[in-house]
Design a protein around this motif. Sequence first.
Motif, PDB file in Angstrom:
ATOM      1  N   TRP A  52       0.819  -1.209   0.000  1.00  0.00           N
ATOM      2  CA  TRP A  52       0.000   0.000   0.000  1.00  0.00           C
ATOM      3  C   TRP A  52       0.859   1.267   0.000  1.00  0.00           C
ATOM      4  N   GLY A  53       2.087   1.183   0.557  1.00  0.00           N
ATOM      5  CA  GLY A  53       2.950   2.364   0.606  1.00  0.00           C
ATOM      6  C   GLY A  53       3.344   2.848  -0.779  1.00  0.00           C
ATOM      7  N   PRO A  54       4.006   1.976  -1.596  1.00  0.00           N
ATOM      8  CA  PRO A  54       4.346   2.409  -2.955  1.00  0.00           C
ATOM      9  C   PRO A  54       3.132   2.758  -3.803  1.00  0.00           C
ATOM     10  N   VAL A  55       2.009   2.041  -3.586  1.00  0.00           N
ATOM     11  CA  VAL A  55       0.798   2.313  -4.362  1.00  0.00           C
ATOM     12  C   VAL A  55       0.238   3.686  -4.000  1.00  0.00           C
ATOM     13  N   MET A  56       0.180   3.982  -2.712  1.00  0.00           N
ATOM     14  CA  MET A  56      -0.353   5.277  -2.276  1.00  0.00           C
ATOM     15  C   MET A  56       0.527   6.435  -2.749  1.00  0.00           C
ATOM     16  N   SER A  57       1.829   6.171  -2.893  1.00  0.00           N
ATOM     17  CA  SER A  57       2.724   7.240  -3.335  1.00  0.00           C
ATOM     18  C   SER A  57       2.461   7.642  -4.782  1.00  0.00           C
ATOM     19  N   LEU A  58       1.704   6.820  -5.514  1.00  0.00           N
ATOM     20  CA  LEU A  58       1.365   7.147  -6.903  1.00  0.00           C
ATOM     21  C   LEU A  58       0.137   8.046  -7.014  1.00  0.00           C
ATOM     22  N   ILE A  59      -0.590   8.214  -5.910  1.00  0.00           N
ATOM     23  CA  ILE A  59      -1.787   9.054  -5.957  1.00  0.00           C
ATOM     24  C   ILE A  59      -1.407  10.501  -6.231  1.00  0.00           C
ATOM     25  N   GLN A  60      -0.333  10.966  -5.589  1.00  0.00           N
ATOM     26  CA  GLN A  60       0.077  12.364  -5.764  1.00  0.00           C
ATOM     27  C   GLN A  60       0.447  12.685  -7.206  1.00  0.00           C
ATOM     28  N   PRO A  61       1.293  11.866  -7.892  1.00  0.00           N
ATOM     29  CA  PRO A  61       1.575  12.200  -9.297  1.00  0.00           C
ATOM     30  C   PRO A  61       0.350  12.145 -10.194  1.00  0.00           C
ATOM     31  N   VAL A  62      -0.609  11.267  -9.877  1.00  0.00           N
ATOM     32  CA  VAL A  62      -1.853  11.235 -10.652  1.00  0.00           C
ATOM     33  C   VAL A  62      -2.583  12.571 -10.519  1.00  0.00           C
TER      34      VAL A  62
ATOM     35  N   THR B 274      15.475   8.515 -19.996  1.00  0.00           N
ATOM     36  CA  THR B 274      14.744   9.170 -18.906  1.00  0.00           C
ATOM     37  C   THR B 274      14.705   8.288 -17.667  1.00  0.00           C
ATOM     38  N   LEU B 275      14.456   7.006 -17.841  1.00  0.00           N
ATOM     39  CA  LEU B 275      14.433   6.080 -16.701  1.00  0.00           C
ATOM     40  C   LEU B 275      15.822   5.959 -16.075  1.00  0.00           C
ATOM     41  N   GLY B 276      16.864   6.007 -16.907  1.00  0.00           N
ATOM     42  CA  GLY B 276      18.220   5.970 -16.369  1.00  0.00           C
ATOM     43  C   GLY B 276      18.535   7.198 -15.538  1.00  0.00           C
ATOM     44  N   VAL B 277      18.116   8.358 -16.007  1.00  0.00           N
ATOM     45  CA  VAL B 277      18.307   9.595 -15.248  1.00  0.00           C
ATOM     46  C   VAL B 277      17.529   9.541 -13.934  1.00  0.00           C
ATOM     47  N   ALA B 278      16.304   9.030 -13.996  1.00  0.00           N
ATOM     48  CA  ALA B 278      15.495   8.888 -12.782  1.00  0.00           C
ATOM     49  C   ALA B 278      16.178   7.962 -11.783  1.00  0.00           C
TER      50      ALA B 278
ATOM     51  N   LEU C 105       7.491  12.937 -13.065  1.00  0.00           N
ATOM     52  CA  LEU C 105       8.219  11.671 -12.913  1.00  0.00           C
ATOM     53  C   LEU C 105       9.399  11.855 -11.965  1.00  0.00           C
ATOM     54  N   MET C 106      10.202  12.875 -12.185  1.00  0.00           N
ATOM     55  CA  MET C 106      11.361  13.117 -11.326  1.00  0.00           C
ATOM     56  C   MET C 106      10.932  13.521  -9.917  1.00  0.00           C
ATOM     57  N   MET C 107       9.828  14.229  -9.807  1.00  0.00           N
ATOM     58  CA  MET C 107       9.326  14.606  -8.492  1.00  0.00           C
ATOM     59  C   MET C 107       8.904  13.377  -7.698  1.00  0.00           C
ATOM     60  N   THR C 108       8.269  12.411  -8.373  1.00  0.00           N
ATOM     61  CA  THR C 108       7.867  11.168  -7.717  1.00  0.00           C
ATOM     62  C   THR C 108       9.087  10.418  -7.203  1.00  0.00           C
ATOM     63  N   VAL C 109      10.131  10.348  -8.035  1.00  0.00           N
ATOM     64  CA  VAL C 109      11.374   9.686  -7.640  1.00  0.00           C
ATOM     65  C   VAL C 109      12.008  10.408  -6.460  1.00  0.00           C
ATOM     66  N   LEU C 110      11.996  11.729  -6.503  1.00  0.00           N
ATOM     67  CA  LEU C 110      12.597  12.535  -5.440  1.00  0.00           C
ATOM     68  C   LEU C 110      11.910  12.286  -4.105  1.00  0.00           C
TER      69      LEU C 110
ATOM     70  N   LEU D 250      11.583   2.363 -10.341  1.00  0.00           N
ATOM     71  CA  LEU D 250      11.426   2.040 -11.755  1.00  0.00           C
ATOM     72  C   LEU D 250       9.970   1.731 -12.074  1.00  0.00           C
ATOM     73  N   VAL D 251       9.335   0.934 -11.217  1.00  0.00           N
ATOM     74  CA  VAL D 251       7.916   0.616 -11.419  1.00  0.00           C
ATOM     75  C   VAL D 251       7.070   1.881 -11.357  1.00  0.00           C
ATOM     76  N   GLN D 252       7.343   2.727 -10.365  1.00  0.00           N
ATOM     77  CA  GLN D 252       6.593   3.970 -10.241  1.00  0.00           C
ATOM     78  C   GLN D 252       6.798   4.870 -11.459  1.00  0.00           C
ATOM     79  N   SER D 253       8.027   4.919 -11.971  1.00  0.00           N
ATOM     80  CA  SER D 253       8.311   5.753 -13.144  1.00  0.00           C
ATOM     81  C   SER D 253       7.540   5.258 -14.363  1.00  0.00           C
ATOM     82  N   LEU D 254       7.488   3.956 -14.546  1.00  0.00           N
ATOM     83  CA  LEU D 254       6.735   3.392 -15.674  1.00  0.00           C
ATOM     84  C   LEU D 254       5.246   3.704 -15.542  1.00  0.00           C
ATOM     85  N   VAL D 255       4.740   3.634 -14.313  1.00  0.00           N
ATOM     86  CA  VAL D 255       3.325   3.953 -14.087  1.00  0.00           C
ATOM     87  C   VAL D 255       3.064   5.423 -14.397  1.00  0.00           C
ATOM     88  N   VAL D 256       3.961   6.313 -13.965  1.00  0.00           N
ATOM     89  CA  VAL D 256       3.794   7.747 -14.246  1.00  0.00           C
ATOM     90  C   VAL D 256       3.806   8.005 -15.748  1.00  0.00           C
TER      91      VAL D 256
END
Length: 279
Positions: A42-52, A166-170, A89-94, A139-145
């Motif tokens: 649920w943690g990684p999943v919930m972190s995707l709500i903000q970029p959405v 882009t994924l490499g930079v992330a 995408l970069m903000m999510t990684v950050l 990486l999974v989060q970046s692909l989802v974004v």
Amino acid sequence: MSTAFALTHHEARHTRAGRAGWFTQAGQVLRRWLISSLRQAWGPVMSLIQPVIWIVLFGAVFSTLGDLPQFSAATGAGGYIDYLVPGILMMTVLYSGAWAGTGYIDDIGSGVMDQYLTSPVHRSAIISGQLAQQLIINLVQSLVVLGIGWLAGARYSGGVGGMLITLGVATLLATIFCCASTAVALISRSQIALISLSQLIVLPATFLSTTMMPADLMPEWVQDVARWNPMNWAVELGRGGLTGEYPAAGWWQAGGLAVLAALAFLWAVRSIRAYQRSV
């Protein structure tokens, strides 16, 4: 001479075993963290709500900004959503990387870290295993974004190669902040201190960059700060990968991210050794 040869052969075998042992140890640490992530998905999943929210809400509210010449220069024929997705995408990684150290604080409180340190596990393997787990999640989060951005109307003219860049930079950006978060967690041993410092860094790093606005539309002093902001380097390189038009300073920006990633990893390893000496 035969004895000397036998000793040399034994040492070579021992070296090979030690080298294999490090990868085995790091793999076991990675496995442990991956199992923990699956149990608390649920943690990684919930972190995707903000970029959405950022992509859908900001992409809709500020869509007319894409008509400005500054955005046209930055995205070519694309609109604001094309400009926004790399930054989100970069903000999510950050944000995700800044929280990486919380796992170590939990381990310190539960005694798991002390068990690690009394075992023959290499200290760098402890850091590397957890870092690998964080990078997989990122990486999974970046692909989802990227997928969310596509559904919202963004188009990636840079192609598959550009997306890989882009994924490499992330990944470089994630390494910097994951390792820095780990070091702060091991030094402070405080959840409150880690969260406070993370918020103090990630918000200015985000808004003092071209994440949501081209440099030409920002005050001059913000442009000056953004020029030396690693977050901004990652955003511009990531945007270049997705659009196929890379920034002129792209080479030294990529080099700067790589150097910072290496230094952050060394800091994390030194921090775990400093923690060991203090207990």
